[in-house]
Enzyme design. Structure first.
Site, PDB file in Angstrom:
ATOM      1  N   GLY A 123       0.775  -1.240   0.000  1.00  0.00           N
ATOM      2  CA  GLY A 123       0.000   0.000   0.000  1.00  0.00           C
ATOM      3  C   GLY A 123       0.803   1.285   0.000  1.00  0.00           C
ATOM      4  CG  ASP A 168      -1.499   1.782   3.108  1.00  0.00           C
ATOM      5  OD1 ASP A 168      -1.293   1.476   4.312  1.00  0.00           O
ATOM      6  OD2 ASP A 168      -2.012   0.986   2.307  1.00  0.00           O
ATOM      7  CG  ASP A 220      -8.509   0.434   9.761  1.00  0.00           C
ATOM      8  OD1 ASP A 220      -9.320   1.299  10.106  1.00  0.00           O
ATOM      9  OD2 ASP A 220      -8.855  -0.697   9.367  1.00  0.00           O
ATOM     10  CG  PHE A 262     -12.480  -0.209   2.531  1.00  0.00           C
ATOM     11  CD1 PHE A 262     -11.715  -0.789   3.540  1.00  0.00           C
ATOM     12  CD2 PHE A 262     -12.137  -0.447   1.208  1.00  0.00           C
ATOM     13  CE1 PHE A 262     -10.629  -1.591   3.236  1.00  0.00           C
ATOM     14  CE2 PHE A 262     -11.050  -1.250   0.894  1.00  0.00           C
ATOM     15  CZ  PHE A 262     -10.296  -1.831   1.909  1.00  0.00           C
TER      16      PHE A 262
HETATM   17  P1  IMP Z   1      -4.436  -1.878  10.618  1.00  0.00           P
HETATM   18  O1  IMP Z   1      -3.508  -2.965  11.042  1.00  0.00           O
HETATM   19  O2  IMP Z   1      -5.869  -2.210  10.927  1.00  0.00           O
HETATM   20  O3  IMP Z   1      -4.043  -0.514  11.118  1.00  0.00           O
HETATM   21  O4  IMP Z   1      -4.463  -1.873   9.040  1.00  0.00           O
HETATM   22  C1  IMP Z   1      -3.492  -1.325   8.267  1.00  0.00           C
HETATM   23  C2  IMP Z   1      -3.599  -1.894   6.867  1.00  0.00           C
HETATM   24  O5  IMP Z   1      -4.937  -2.248   6.528  1.00  0.00           O
HETATM   25  C3  IMP Z   1      -3.184  -0.858   5.850  1.00  0.00           C
HETATM   26  O6  IMP Z   1      -1.822  -0.947   5.563  1.00  0.00           O
HETATM   27  C4  IMP Z   1      -4.036  -1.220   4.651  1.00  0.00           C
HETATM   28  O7  IMP Z   1      -3.372  -2.162   3.850  1.00  0.00           O
HETATM   29  C5  IMP Z   1      -5.276  -1.866   5.229  1.00  0.00           C
HETATM   30  N1  IMP Z   1      -6.413  -0.923   5.291  1.00  0.00           N
HETATM   31  C6  IMP Z   1      -7.015  -0.418   6.388  1.00  0.00           C
HETATM   32  N2  IMP Z   1      -8.006   0.411   6.076  1.00  0.00           N
HETATM   33  C7  IMP Z   1      -8.045   0.447   4.731  1.00  0.00           C
HETATM   34  C8  IMP Z   1      -8.872   1.162   3.788  1.00  0.00           C
HETATM   35  O8  IMP Z   1      -9.783   1.956   4.099  1.00  0.00           O
HETATM   36  N3  IMP Z   1      -8.582   0.927   2.476  1.00  0.00           N
HETATM   37  C9  IMP Z   1      -7.601   0.094   2.051  1.00  0.00           C
HETATM   38  N4  IMP Z   1      -6.804  -0.568   2.898  1.00  0.00           N
HETATM   39  C10 IMP Z   1      -7.030  -0.410   4.226  1.00  0.00           C
HETATM   40 MG    MG Z   2      -4.043  -3.529   1.787  1.00  0.00          MG
END
Ligand code: IMP
Ligand code: MG
Length: 179
Positions: A43, A99, A102, A151
């Site tokens: 990403g 990127d 979340d 998303f």
């Molecule tokens: P986390 O571990 O939940 O913080 O997720 C991080 C990863 O989830 C990012 O590097 C993205 O690859 C993916 N991700 C989280 N939210 C989105 C979104 O809204 N669109 C696309 N990818 C996302």
């Molecule tokens: Mg991803």
């Protein structure tokens, strides 16, 4: 492809200006420190390429592969290293380039994992932050944009490996990812 986008959240111009500001901030904060950027694949690759062109000091970079999602739009919480660094980061000032922040589970894991290699410091630079969804305690030093809980795709971000090539960041129509 464009017909799958409900609305544009961040235009190319908004992204360009903000990424330039982040590059300037990092250049100031890391002057004389020879920072080492670690991009989280896949990403971050578009963001990384623009960000480092806004960094006006010596620096180095590498990528890591981390996967936590599969083809789903909701995190499983499981983080897997699919591709590791080729460089020793001991004593280096590391900036993790991501990127989107979340749940924070990916970065919390990565920060611990890289922290074990005894870098001089580790900071996080995330283009997007969805604070409403945080489950792990992670504090990014640099954030491009705080965004609502939707998303998003484009500018490197995917859904099921698609839409990374969109030049802007858009909200995907919910009917595309009801899985
Ligand atoms: P986390 O571990 O939940 O913080 O997720 C991080 C990863 O989830 C990012 O590097 C993205 O690859 C993916 N991700 C989280 N939210 C989105 C979104 O809204 N669109 C696309 N990818 C996302
Ligand atoms: Mg991803």
């Amino acid at each position: 492809m464009f017909e799958d986008i409900q609305s544009i959240l961040l235009t190319e111009e908004q992204i360009r200006v903000r990424v330039g500001e982040l590059g300037e901030a990092i250049s100031r904060d890391y002057a004389g420190k020879d920072p080492f950027f670690v991009g989280v694949l896949k990403g971050s690759f578009v963001f990384m390429s623009d960000l480092i062109r806004g960094v006006g000091i010596h620096c180095q970079m590498d990528f890591m592969g981390v996967s936590s999602y599969g083809n789903k739009s909701v995190t499983t919480g499981a983080v897997k290293i699919t591709y590791d660094l080729n460089t020793d980061i001991e004593g280096r000032h590391v900036v993790i380039v991501e990127d989107i922040l979340d749940s924070g589970l990916t970065l919390a894991y990565l920060q611990g994992y890289l922290g074990g290699r005894r870098p001089a410091s580790i900071h996080i630079c995330a283009l997007l932050d969805k604070p409403a969804r945080r489950r792990a305690s992670v504090t990014p030093t640099y954030v491009g944009f705080e965004i609502p809980d939707a998303f998003v795709v484009g500018y490197g971000l995917d859904y099921a490996e698609r839409y990374r090539n969109l030049p802007f960041i858009g909200i995907l129509k919910p009917e595309i990812y009801t899985d």
